[in-house]
Design a protein around this motif. Structure first.
Motif, mmCIF file in Angstrom:
data_model
loop_
_atom_site.group_PDB
_atom_site.id
_atom_site.type_symbol
_atom_site.label_atom_id
_atom_site.label_comp_id
_atom_site.label_asym_id
_atom_site.label_seq_id
_atom_site.Cartn_x
_atom_site.Cartn_y
_atom_site.Cartn_z
ATOM 1 N N GLY A 15 0.812 -1.220 0.000
ATOM 2 C CA GLY A 15 0.000 0.000 0.000
ATOM 3 C C GLY A 15 0.843 1.266 0.000
ATOM 4 N N PRO A 16 1.797 1.393 0.929
ATOM 5 C CA PRO A 16 2.643 2.588 0.931
ATOM 6 C C PRO A 16 3.464 2.765 -0.354
ATOM 7 C CG PRO A 16 2.823 1.446 3.033
ATOM 8 C CD PRO A 16 2.020 0.559 2.117
ATOM 9 N N ARG A 17 3.723 1.667 -1.051
ATOM 10 C CA ARG A 17 4.474 1.734 -2.317
ATOM 11 C C ARG A 17 3.533 1.935 -3.504
ATOM 12 N NH1 ARG A 17 7.374 -3.176 -3.290
ATOM 13 N NH2 ARG A 17 8.905 -2.001 -4.446
ATOM 14 N N ARG A 18 2.237 2.110 -3.204
ATOM 15 C CA ARG A 18 1.187 2.308 -4.217
ATOM 16 C C ARG A 18 1.120 1.147 -5.210
ATOM 17 N NH1 ARG A 18 -1.084 7.206 -5.433
ATOM 18 N NH2 ARG A 18 -1.151 8.455 -3.561
ATOM 19 N N GLN A 19 1.149 -0.057 -4.650
ATOM 20 C CA GLN A 19 1.044 -1.264 -5.463
ATOM 21 C C GLN A 19 -0.141 -2.089 -4.986
ATOM 22 O OE1 GLN A 19 4.778 -3.313 -5.110
ATOM 23 N NE2 GLN A 19 5.756 -2.020 -6.616
ATOM 24 N N ARG A 20 -0.678 -2.877 -5.895
ATOM 25 C CA ARG A 20 -1.786 -3.759 -5.555
ATOM 26 C C ARG A 20 -1.270 -5.193 -5.521
ATOM 27 N NH1 ARG A 20 -6.221 -6.269 -8.630
ATOM 28 N NH2 ARG A 20 -7.794 -6.766 -7.092
ATOM 29 N N LEU A 21 -1.362 -5.817 -4.353
ATOM 30 C CA LEU A 21 -0.932 -7.202 -4.190
ATOM 31 C C LEU A 21 -1.998 -8.131 -4.763
ATOM 32 C CD1 LEU A 21 1.018 -9.319 -2.969
ATOM 33 C CD2 LEU A 21 -0.267 -9.109 -0.834
ATOM 34 N N HIS A 22 -1.609 -8.950 -5.720
ATOM 35 C CA HIS A 22 -2.554 -9.895 -6.327
ATOM 36 C C HIS A 22 -2.511 -11.257 -5.657
ATOM 37 C CE1 HIS A 22 -4.419 -8.039 -9.920
ATOM 38 N NE2 HIS A 22 -3.473 -7.147 -9.696
ATOM 39 N N GLU A 23 -1.315 -11.737 -5.375
ATOM 40 C CA GLU A 23 -1.184 -13.082 -4.802
ATOM 41 C C GLU A 23 0.123 -13.190 -4.056
ATOM 42 O OE1 GLU A 23 -2.522 -16.088 -3.456
ATOM 43 O OE2 GLU A 23 -3.711 -15.763 -5.268
ATOM 44 N N PHE A 24 0.152 -14.080 -3.085
ATOM 45 C CA PHE A 24 1.396 -14.399 -2.408
ATOM 46 C C PHE A 24 1.335 -15.860 -2.011
ATOM 47 C CE2 PHE A 24 -1.105 -14.205 1.342
ATOM 48 C CZ PHE A 24 -0.419 -14.898 2.320
ATOM 49 N N ILE A 25 2.502 -16.482 -1.941
ATOM 50 C CA ILE A 25 2.594 -17.840 -1.417
ATOM 51 C C ILE A 25 3.767 -17.887 -0.459
ATOM 52 C CG2 ILE A 25 1.553 -18.946 -3.445
ATOM 53 C CD1 ILE A 25 4.432 -19.853 -4.233
ATOM 54 N N GLU A 26 3.685 -18.782 0.496
ATOM 55 C CA GLU A 26 4.808 -18.970 1.400
ATOM 56 C C GLU A 26 5.799 -19.909 0.740
ATOM 57 O OE1 GLU A 26 5.788 -20.289 5.998
ATOM 58 O OE2 GLU A 26 3.707 -20.011 5.391
ATOM 59 N N VAL A 27 7.073 -19.546 0.833
ATOM 60 C CA VAL A 27 8.137 -20.393 0.300
ATOM 61 C C VAL A 27 9.108 -20.712 1.423
ATOM 62 C CG1 VAL A 27 7.963 -19.631 -2.102
ATOM 63 C CG2 VAL A 27 9.423 -18.374 -0.535
ATOM 64 N N GLU A 28 9.832 -21.790 1.246
ATOM 65 C CA GLU A 28 10.780 -22.231 2.264
ATOM 66 C C GLU A 28 11.955 -21.266 2.353
ATOM 67 O OE1 GLU A 28 10.553 -24.833 4.433
ATOM 68 O OE2 GLU A 28 8.537 -25.103 3.648
ATOM 69 N N GLY A 29 12.359 -21.011 3.575
ATOM 70 C CA GLY A 29 13.509 -20.146 3.811
ATOM 71 C C GLY A 29 14.301 -20.675 4.993
ATOM 72 N N ALA A 30 15.432 -20.086 5.232
ATOM 73 C CA ALA A 30 16.282 -20.527 6.336
ATOM 74 C C ALA A 30 15.966 -19.739 7.600
ATOM 75 C CB ALA A 30 17.746 -20.334 5.962
ATOM 76 N N GLY A 31 16.111 -20.367 8.730
ATOM 77 C CA GLY A 31 15.957 -19.682 10.011
ATOM 78 C C GLY A 31 14.521 -19.537 10.454
ATOM 79 N N TYR A 36 7.842 -14.983 1.655
ATOM 80 C CA TYR A 36 6.691 -15.009 0.768
ATOM 81 C C TYR A 36 7.123 -14.576 -0.619
ATOM 82 C CZ TYR A 36 4.232 -14.875 5.239
ATOM 83 O OH TYR A 36 3.805 -15.134 6.516
ATOM 84 N N LEU A 37 6.575 -15.247 -1.619
ATOM 85 C CA LEU A 37 6.756 -14.861 -3.008
ATOM 86 C C LEU A 37 5.480 -14.125 -3.398
ATOM 87 C CD1 LEU A 37 8.806 -15.153 -5.291
ATOM 88 C CD2 LEU A 37 7.627 -17.237 -5.971
ATOM 89 N N CYS A 38 5.622 -12.871 -3.795
ATOM 90 C CA CYS A 38 4.460 -12.015 -4.038
ATOM 91 C C CYS A 38 4.402 -11.551 -5.485
ATOM 92 C CB CYS A 38 4.516 -10.779 -3.140
ATOM 93 S SG CYS A 38 4.624 -11.146 -1.388
ATOM 94 N N ALA A 39 3.186 -11.348 -5.974
ATOM 95 C CA ALA A 39 2.959 -10.768 -7.297
ATOM 96 C C ALA A 39 2.096 -9.528 -7.091
ATOM 97 C CB ALA A 39 2.261 -11.757 -8.222
ATOM 98 N N ALA A 40 2.624 -8.382 -7.500
ATOM 99 C CA ALA A 40 1.924 -7.110 -7.310
ATOM 100 C C ALA A 40 2.000 -6.293 -8.591
ATOM 101 C CB ALA A 40 2.543 -6.336 -6.155
ATOM 102 N N VAL A 41 1.040 -5.370 -8.737
ATOM 103 C CA VAL A 41 1.000 -4.504 -9.907
ATOM 104 C C VAL A 41 1.244 -3.072 -9.446
ATOM 105 C CG1 VAL A 41 -0.416 -3.662 -11.814
ATOM 106 C CG2 VAL A 41 -0.595 -6.043 -11.106
ATOM 107 N N THR A 42 2.166 -2.386 -10.130
ATOM 108 C CA THR A 42 2.500 -1.006 -9.794
ATOM 109 C C THR A 42 1.483 -0.056 -10.416
ATOM 110 O OG1 THR A 42 3.888 -0.640 -11.728
ATOM 111 C CG2 THR A 42 4.956 -1.614 -9.800
#
Length: 171
Positions: A15-31, A36-42
């Motif tokens: 929101g503060p970056r003036r983008q619309r988040l369309h989808e996100f998925i959780e991905v494996e990470g360390a620690g 999250y892997l996100c897809a957003a439109v500017t």
């Protein structure tokens, strides 16, 4: 739970970056952090794909974009193996990034989202390989607004058919 995370990501990070988040998925990470892997439109109608790190400080949620790409630079999404239930996939930009989604269903959800965003904004030839087309296409009677449910319903439908066929006597 995921809708709350999506709402929080949209409000605090996109929101503060003036983008619309369309989808996100959780991905494996360390620690202890989540990724999250996100897809957003500017606002300029560019589609961004970004890796977001999520952690807590005291009781406050923190998000940070650690890697960012543009959909126009994505050459191919490789689902690794279409005939097995696995969460692994590769995204081919100028470099290949290997990902492990939280589930196979979320992997398909993200690929479907990128395909739809490509059709809406870029209309380029995006290669999506080693995914089962049946689960990627949105034009079937099994489509729903909850994309994860789509995959589960189809698996149950096919399992039921296999059970029926296995109980039929051969003559």
């Amino acid at each position: 739970m995921s809708s709350l995370v999506k709402e929080d990501l949209a409000k605090r990070l996109f929101g503060p970056r003036r983008q619309r988040l369309h989808e996100f998925i959780e991905v494996e990470g360390a620690g202890a952090q989540r990724y999250y892997l996100c897809a957003a439109v500017t606002t300029s109608k560019e589609v961004e794909i970004c890796m977001v790190k999520h952690w807590r400080v005291n009781r406050e949620e923190k998000y940070e974009i650690v890697e960012k790409w543009f959909l126009k630079d994505l050459e191919m999404i490789d689902g690794k193996e279409a005939d097995t239930d696995n969460p692994y996939f590769d995204m081919h930009f100028h470099k290949v990034y290997s990902m492990e989604a939280y589930s196979c269903a979320s992997k398909y959800t993200f690929a479907r989202t990128l395909s739809n965003l490509n059709a809406m904004y870029l209309k380029k030839d995006l290669k999506i390989v080693n995914f089962d087309d049946t689960y990627l296409n949105d034009d079937s009677i099994w489509s729903s607004s909850n994309r994860d449910c789509l995959v589960v319903m189809r698996i149950c439908f096919y399992a039921f058919n296999l059970l029926c066929f296995s109980l039929c006597p051969l003559s």
